[in-house]
Write an enzyme that holds these catalytic residues in place. Structure first.
Site, mmCIF file in Angstrom:
data_model
loop_
_atom_site.group_PDB
_atom_site.id
_atom_site.type_symbol
_atom_site.label_atom_id
_atom_site.label_comp_id
_atom_site.label_asym_id
_atom_site.label_seq_id
_atom_site.Cartn_x
_atom_site.Cartn_y
_atom_site.Cartn_z
ATOM 1 N N LYS A 187 -8.240 3.895 11.245
ATOM 2 C CA LYS A 187 -8.494 2.480 11.525
ATOM 3 C C LYS A 187 -7.235 1.771 11.996
ATOM 4 C CE LYS A 187 -8.563 -0.768 8.093
ATOM 5 N NZ LYS A 187 -7.842 -2.012 8.390
ATOM 6 N N ASN A 188 -6.128 1.991 11.279
ATOM 7 C CA ASN A 188 -4.920 1.216 11.589
ATOM 8 C C ASN A 188 -4.266 1.621 12.903
ATOM 9 O OD1 ASN A 188 -5.135 -0.486 9.399
ATOM 10 N ND2 ASN A 188 -4.115 0.958 8.044
ATOM 11 N N CYS A 192 -3.500 -13.895 2.838
ATOM 12 C CA CYS A 192 -4.667 -13.100 2.513
ATOM 13 C C CYS A 192 -4.515 -12.659 1.089
ATOM 14 C CB CYS A 192 -4.845 -11.953 3.483
ATOM 15 S SG CYS A 192 -4.200 -10.406 2.941
ATOM 16 N N ARG A 217 -6.889 -9.684 10.376
ATOM 17 C CA ARG A 217 -5.498 -9.949 10.620
ATOM 18 C C ARG A 217 -4.937 -9.243 11.855
ATOM 19 N NH1 ARG A 217 -1.336 -11.706 7.803
ATOM 20 N NH2 ARG A 217 0.532 -10.660 8.499
HETATM 21 C C1 UD1 Z 1 1.012 -2.298 5.837
HETATM 22 C C2 UD1 Z 1 1.731 -0.970 5.546
HETATM 23 C C3 UD1 Z 1 1.167 0.099 6.443
HETATM 24 C C4 UD1 Z 1 -0.352 0.154 6.258
HETATM 25 C C5 UD1 Z 1 -1.001 -1.227 6.434
HETATM 26 C C6 UD1 Z 1 -2.469 -1.241 6.067
HETATM 27 C C7 UD1 Z 1 4.069 -0.616 4.934
HETATM 28 C C8 UD1 Z 1 5.491 -0.913 5.258
HETATM 29 N N1 UD1 Z 1 3.158 -1.153 5.746
HETATM 30 O O1 UD1 Z 1 1.247 -2.598 7.208
HETATM 31 O O2 UD1 Z 1 1.757 1.368 6.173
HETATM 32 O O3 UD1 Z 1 -0.898 1.063 7.193
HETATM 33 O O4 UD1 Z 1 -0.364 -2.171 5.576
HETATM 34 O O5 UD1 Z 1 -2.666 -1.085 4.683
HETATM 35 O O6 UD1 Z 1 3.760 0.101 3.994
HETATM 36 N N2 UD1 Z 1 6.292 -9.043 6.535
HETATM 37 C C9 UD1 Z 1 7.020 -10.204 6.710
HETATM 38 N N3 UD1 Z 1 7.019 -10.792 7.948
HETATM 39 C C10 UD1 Z 1 6.347 -10.271 9.026
HETATM 40 C C11 UD1 Z 1 5.605 -9.083 8.832
HETATM 41 C C12 UD1 Z 1 5.585 -8.488 7.578
HETATM 42 O O7 UD1 Z 1 7.621 -10.703 5.777
HETATM 43 O O8 UD1 Z 1 6.392 -10.851 10.111
HETATM 44 C C13 UD1 Z 1 6.258 -8.379 5.213
HETATM 45 C C14 UD1 Z 1 4.861 -8.261 4.614
HETATM 46 O O9 UD1 Z 1 4.488 -9.424 3.950
HETATM 47 C C15 UD1 Z 1 5.021 -7.057 3.709
HETATM 48 C C16 UD1 Z 1 6.011 -6.177 4.462
HETATM 49 O O10 UD1 Z 1 6.665 -7.029 5.379
HETATM 50 O O11 UD1 Z 1 5.579 -7.437 2.487
HETATM 51 C C17 UD1 Z 1 5.392 -5.016 5.227
HETATM 52 O O12 UD1 Z 1 4.356 -5.542 6.055
HETATM 53 P P1 UD1 Z 1 3.761 -4.790 7.313
HETATM 54 O O13 UD1 Z 1 4.253 -3.386 7.342
HETATM 55 O O14 UD1 Z 1 3.974 -5.631 8.506
HETATM 56 O O15 UD1 Z 1 2.244 -4.823 6.973
HETATM 57 P P2 UD1 Z 1 1.123 -4.103 7.758
HETATM 58 O O16 UD1 Z 1 1.413 -4.001 9.200
HETATM 59 O O17 UD1 Z 1 -0.137 -4.727 7.276
#
Ligand code: UD1
Length: 430
Positions: free
Chosen positions: A22-23, A120, A96
């Site tokens: 999915k991701n 979220c 998202r």
């Molecule tokens: C995350 C997981 C990814 C997983 C996905 C779905 C990690 C590092 N990432 O990715 O492996 O496939 O969920 O479950 O394990 N953040 C900020 N500012 C930003 C973007 C992110 O502060 O602009 C923070 C987020 O709040 C979080 C961290 O960075 O605490 C990691 O986030 P991110 O990797 O971007 O999340 P996803 O892409 O959803």
């Protein structure tokens, strides 16, 4: 609203084919906006999230055709021209990853207006790193009334972006924009998740010049235009790990096929430590457990190749019946323990303090009504239900449908007593 009923106690036996990730799929779909030629994605999962993104892409000008190919489900996406650069709140709020259309829209047409995704249930989840990355590529970003207004009238230009910590979403977003920027872009402290390498492989097949994806430094030489391509989506590592944990929980022996055991190495190491047998094959892995109590082990979620945050809830479910106390540390998202009180409804003994949960193994779980507020949390309740005595009813199944393709069918084929109930309580006719 649909519900899923599980009668616990059945051991699992058989084979489960793993779907496309999915991701990966949702970022690859966004990449289709970068070209006016068709992008054909094979091994596509059919999920609420992919359908949903398809709807948004159509609004932006894409033609999206879902069809059955030689190797299963595929999607053909063609965006001859961007007819709108506007992604409204209602659509971005619901999923998202819709936010990731911002980079491709900007790169291809020089402007976009995309709603901020908002918080979220698993934490604040800001997008500041996404926006900083786009600014580093020369975009002008303004925020008004919950919308990002982005402009790059003369196109994006390459830049150097160093992420302060690993963000999969922001790294992917920067990459999606950088491929059409003028000159070189270097992404430092990039996310190394397999979905990154998959996105880069697809972009390169479309004519991009990306090197190093899957490692900490990614280099992109911008090109003037991208073309069409055919790309097969990598297997879903979270689905793989989830079914591996389901078998460990219920007992039995199941072969997970069409997947990659190396994608879940951090998980399988912990499963072995707990007493589960795991055998790796070319096309996946076999998970076996013949009764006997598991031992509690500690885990800490980390960026890849560490223990995936997307498997933390499911692992917690497994630990509820292990011998001893397990400490589970969540380092990626600050509020990703909502499944703990729901597991408690089944009889689990869990206490949460900040980013740490302590799970003291109990002798048995008892079926109950439960509900979850996010995707991975919901499936942890299904896993717990497989081992609980009596019936567990998981409410609000729409979360599951966002990320797990034919869940009850795949588990049911291995002997799980699981069925879907329509909102009115009647079994779904199929
Ligand atoms: C995350 C997981 C990814 C997983 C996905 C779905 C990690 C590092 N990432 O990715 O492996 O496939 O969920 O479950 O394990 N953040 C900020 N500012 C930003 C973007 C992110 O502060 O602009 C923070 C987020 O709040 C979080 C961290 O960075 O605490 C990691 O986030 P991110 O990797 O971007 O999340 P996803 O892409 O959803």
């Amino acid at each position: 609203m649909d519900r899923i009923a599980i009668t616990g106690g059945a051991r699992l036996k058989g084979e489960i084919p793993i779907s496309g990730a999915k991701n990966s799929a949702i970022k690859l779909m966004a990449a289709s906006l970068l070209t006016d030629e068709p992008l054909r994605l094979t091994n596509m999962p059919r999920l609420a999230d992919t359908r949903f993104l398809g709807r948004l892409l159509r609004r932006l000008g894409a033609e999206v055709v879902e069809r059955e190919g030689e190797d299963g489900p595929e999607t053909l996406l063609t965006t001859r021209e961007i007819v709108s650069g506007f992604a409204p709140y209602d659509l971005v709020r619901q999923m998202r990853a819709s936010f990731n259309v911002l980079g491709p829209l900007l790169a291809r047409s020089g402007q976009a207006k995309v709603s901020l995704p908002g918080g979220c249930t698993i934490g604040a989840r800001p997008v500041d790193l996404h926006l900083k990355a786009l600014e580093a590529l020369g975009a002008r970003i303004d925020l008004h009334e919950g919308y990002v207004y982005a402009q790059a009238p003369r196109g994006l230009t390459g830049g150097r972006i160093e992420f302060p910590f690993v963000s999969v979403g922001a790294t992917e977003h920067a990459l999606l924009a950088a491929v059409l920027a003028k000159g070189e872009t270097v992404l430092e402290n990039a996310a190394a998740e397999p979905e990154m390498a998959d996105l880069a492989a697809c972009l390169n097949a479309m004519g991009a010049r990306v090197e190093g994806a899957g490692g900490k430094t990614i280099r992109v030489q911008g090109v003037d235009r991208l073309g069409g391509a055919t790309h097969s989506v990598i297997p879903d590592r979270i689905e793989t790990g989830t079914y591996a944990l389901a078998v460990a929980m219920a007992g039995g022996e199941v072969r997970l096929t069409r997947t990659r055991s190396d994608f879940v190495a951090a998980l399988t190491a912990k499963m072995r430590e707990a007493g589960v047998e795991v055998v790796e094959h070319d096309d996946g892995l076999t998970v076996r457990r013949d009764g006997g109590r598991l031992t509690a082990v500690e885990i800490e979620t980390d960026p890849y190749p560490g223990f995936a945050t997307g498997l933390q809830a499911q692992f917690m479910a497994l630990m509820t019946l292990a011998k001893g106390e397990s400490v589970i540390k969540e380092t990626i998202f600050e509020n990703r323990f909502m499944h703990a009180p729901e597991l408690g409804r089944l009889g689990a003994d869990i206490s949460v303090h900040g980013g740490e949960a302590r799970v003291r193994g109990v002798d048995k779980l008892d079926g109950a009504q439960v509900m979850a507020t996010d995707l991975r949390a919901s499936v942890s309740l299904v896993i717990a239900g497989l081992a609980a005595q009596g019936e567990t009813m998981v409410n609000r199944v729409y979360h599951l449908d966002r990320g797990f393709e034919r869940l009850e069918e795949k588990l049911g084929a291995c002997g799980a007593q699981i069925r879907r109930l329509k909102g009115d309580g009647e079994p779904v006719e199929d």
